[in-house]
Design an enzyme around this catalytic site. Sequence first.
Site, PDB file in Angstrom:
ATOM      1  N   GLY A 133      17.832 -36.096  24.462  1.00 40.28           N
ATOM      2  CA  GLY A 133      16.779 -35.566  25.346  1.00 40.28           C
ATOM      3  C   GLY A 133      15.464 -35.487  24.604  1.00 40.28           C
ATOM      4  N   HIS A 134      15.517 -34.914  23.403  1.00 39.49           N
ATOM      5  CA  HIS A 134      14.302 -34.848  22.574  1.00 39.49           C
ATOM      6  C   HIS A 134      13.825 -36.269  22.228  1.00 39.49           C
ATOM      7  CE1 HIS A 134      16.398 -30.948  21.413  1.00 39.49           C
ATOM      8  NE2 HIS A 134      15.243 -30.516  21.832  1.00 39.49           N
ATOM      9  N   GLN A 176      10.213 -16.028  21.789  1.00 37.15           N
ATOM     10  CA  GLN A 176      10.722 -16.406  23.110  1.00 37.15           C
ATOM     11  C   GLN A 176      12.192 -16.042  23.296  1.00 37.15           C
ATOM     12  OE1 GLN A 176       9.703 -20.661  22.384  1.00 37.15           O
ATOM     13  NE2 GLN A 176      11.583 -21.114  23.481  1.00 37.15           N
ATOM     14  N   ASP A 216      13.669 -28.368  31.507  1.00 38.46           N
ATOM     15  CA  ASP A 216      13.102 -27.011  31.555  1.00 38.46           C
ATOM     16  C   ASP A 216      11.944 -27.031  32.553  1.00 38.46           C
ATOM     17  OD1 ASP A 216      14.364 -25.489  28.976  1.00 38.46           O
ATOM     18  OD2 ASP A 216      14.136 -27.624  28.608  1.00 38.46           O
ATOM     19  N   GLN A 274       9.469 -24.118  32.669  1.00 36.38           N
ATOM     20  CA  GLN A 274       8.603 -24.163  31.485  1.00 36.38           C
ATOM     21  C   GLN A 274       7.492 -25.204  31.666  1.00 36.38           C
ATOM     22  OE1 GLN A 274      10.033 -24.033  27.240  1.00 36.38           O
ATOM     23  NE2 GLN A 274       9.895 -26.242  27.452  1.00 36.38           N
ATOM     24  N   VAL A 303      17.683 -35.980  30.366  1.00 36.36           N
ATOM     25  CA  VAL A 303      18.687 -36.890  29.819  1.00 36.36           C
ATOM     26  C   VAL A 303      20.036 -36.182  29.869  1.00 36.36           C
ATOM     27  CG1 VAL A 303      19.414 -38.203  27.787  1.00 36.36           C
ATOM     28  CG2 VAL A 303      16.987 -38.019  28.355  1.00 36.36           C
ATOM     29  N   SER A 337      21.632 -30.412  25.867  1.00 38.55           N
ATOM     30  CA  SER A 337      20.995 -29.183  25.417  1.00 38.55           C
ATOM     31  C   SER A 337      21.535 -28.840  24.039  1.00 38.55           C
ATOM     32  CB  SER A 337      21.322 -28.041  26.387  1.00 38.55           C
ATOM     33  OG  SER A 337      21.045 -26.798  25.786  1.00 38.55           O
TER      34      SER A 337
HETATM   35  P1  AMP Z   1      14.059 -27.299  23.070  1.00 40.41           P
HETATM   36  O1  AMP Z   1      14.218 -27.822  21.677  1.00 40.41           O
HETATM   37  O2  AMP Z   1      15.364 -27.048  23.761  1.00 40.41           O
HETATM   38  O3  AMP Z   1      13.086 -26.153  23.170  1.00 40.41           O
HETATM   39  O4  AMP Z   1      13.415 -28.471  23.894  1.00 40.41           O
HETATM   40  C1  AMP Z   1      12.252 -29.118  23.469  1.00 40.41           C
HETATM   41  C2  AMP Z   1      11.779 -30.038  24.559  1.00 40.41           C
HETATM   42  O5  AMP Z   1      12.800 -30.992  24.846  1.00 40.41           O
HETATM   43  C3  AMP Z   1      11.478 -29.295  25.872  1.00 40.41           C
HETATM   44  O6  AMP Z   1      10.311 -29.851  26.461  1.00 40.41           O
HETATM   45  C4  AMP Z   1      12.698 -29.591  26.689  1.00 40.41           C
HETATM   46  O7  AMP Z   1      12.455 -29.560  28.083  1.00 40.41           O
HETATM   47  C5  AMP Z   1      13.053 -30.986  26.232  1.00 40.41           C
HETATM   48  N1  AMP Z   1      14.461 -31.256  26.499  1.00 40.41           N
HETATM   49  C6  AMP Z   1      15.533 -30.525  26.105  1.00 40.41           C
HETATM   50  N2  AMP Z   1      16.682 -31.056  26.596  1.00 40.41           N
HETATM   51  C7  AMP Z   1      16.317 -32.143  27.318  1.00 40.41           C
HETATM   52  C8  AMP Z   1      17.039 -33.113  28.098  1.00 40.41           C
HETATM   53  N3  AMP Z   1      18.359 -33.074  28.216  1.00 40.41           N
HETATM   54  N4  AMP Z   1      16.333 -34.094  28.682  1.00 40.41           N
HETATM   55  C9  AMP Z   1      14.988 -34.148  28.582  1.00 40.41           C
HETATM   56  N5  AMP Z   1      14.246 -33.275  27.878  1.00 40.41           N
HETATM   57  C10 AMP Z   1      14.903 -32.276  27.252  1.00 40.41           C
END
Ligand code: AMP
Length: 292
Positions: free
Chosen positions: A37-38, A62, A151, A154, A177, A186
């Site tokens: 996803g990242h 947060q 998110d 967010q 993703v 996640s």
């Molecule tokens: P996080 O590290 O969970 O705070 O996420 C960092 C960024 O990655 C945020 O903008 C999330 O929305 C995005 N993100 C996390 N999981 C996914 C995913 N499965 N698909 C797309 N973007 C993601």
Amino acid sequence: MTVCVESVAEVRAQAAEARRRGLRIGLVPTMGALHEGHASLIRAARAECGWVAVSIFVNPTQFGPGEDFARYPRPLEADAALCRREGIDLVFAPSAAEMYPAGFATAVRVAGLSEKMCGAFRPGHFDGVCTVVAKLFALVQPDAAYFGEKDAQQLAIVRRMAADLNLPVEVRGCPTVREPDGLAMSSRNAYLSPGERRQALALPAALAEARRAMETGERDAARLAALVRQRLAAAKGVELQYVAVVDPDTLEDLAIIGGQVLVALAARVGTTRLIDNVLLRRLPDPRANRTE
Ligand code: AMP
């Protein structure tokens, strides 16, 4: 070459140098434990920007009391390796003291949008998000910043903040993703036991049903929410916190689904809190699904 820095002064200097070279600057804010996803955000940034920074910061402000701040995964070496593979220019991985030195007293709040949905279950969460994202925007001064639709609340809040504060950054949303079986990726999926991991599939399954209902013409938000609730009530091990049917930009509750819709939910599976959603920017034409 990927440069890894920990200090505010260094990230400022590196970003200033990229700007001086006339490069378009992209920023991907994360909490690390990077997954596909990242990586998709990183690739979107790479495609549009000549210089890309990834921030890796498990932001304490947060997390609420009793949440998973202490045990949140922090595999910094593996994260840095992924950033190197993806051709990232700068990894910014500050300490909490670097971001919040003694005397820190400011918070950024997007009223209203931050209080509903996840905000109702995580008071102060989005204030922490907005404050750290505003700081990252001020430090890197990106032309574009990349956030996941996973998110969705967010994303709406960060867009509102950037517009309200006249921040000169384009906020880009990237599609969620998923694992091959449908579970949204996640960093928190790592908390799930194998049994919980199977139970968690009820979330994307319920949302897929909601999507199908919309595709076949359902426009009543209450009926759609009820469908998701029923599906999850029948799922073992899943404790729903909320399901919301809202406009994806304003997060206002919808009664009748018109142009665009976000169906978002949060649920506990065991002790792990998961979120997921289905986002439709343009409603499908139900006639397109009919076999005449
Ligand atoms: P996080 O590290 O969970 O705070 O996420 C960092 C960024 O990655 C945020 O903008 C999330 O929305 C995005 N993100 C996390 N999981 C996914 C995913 N499965 N698909 C797309 N973007 C993601």
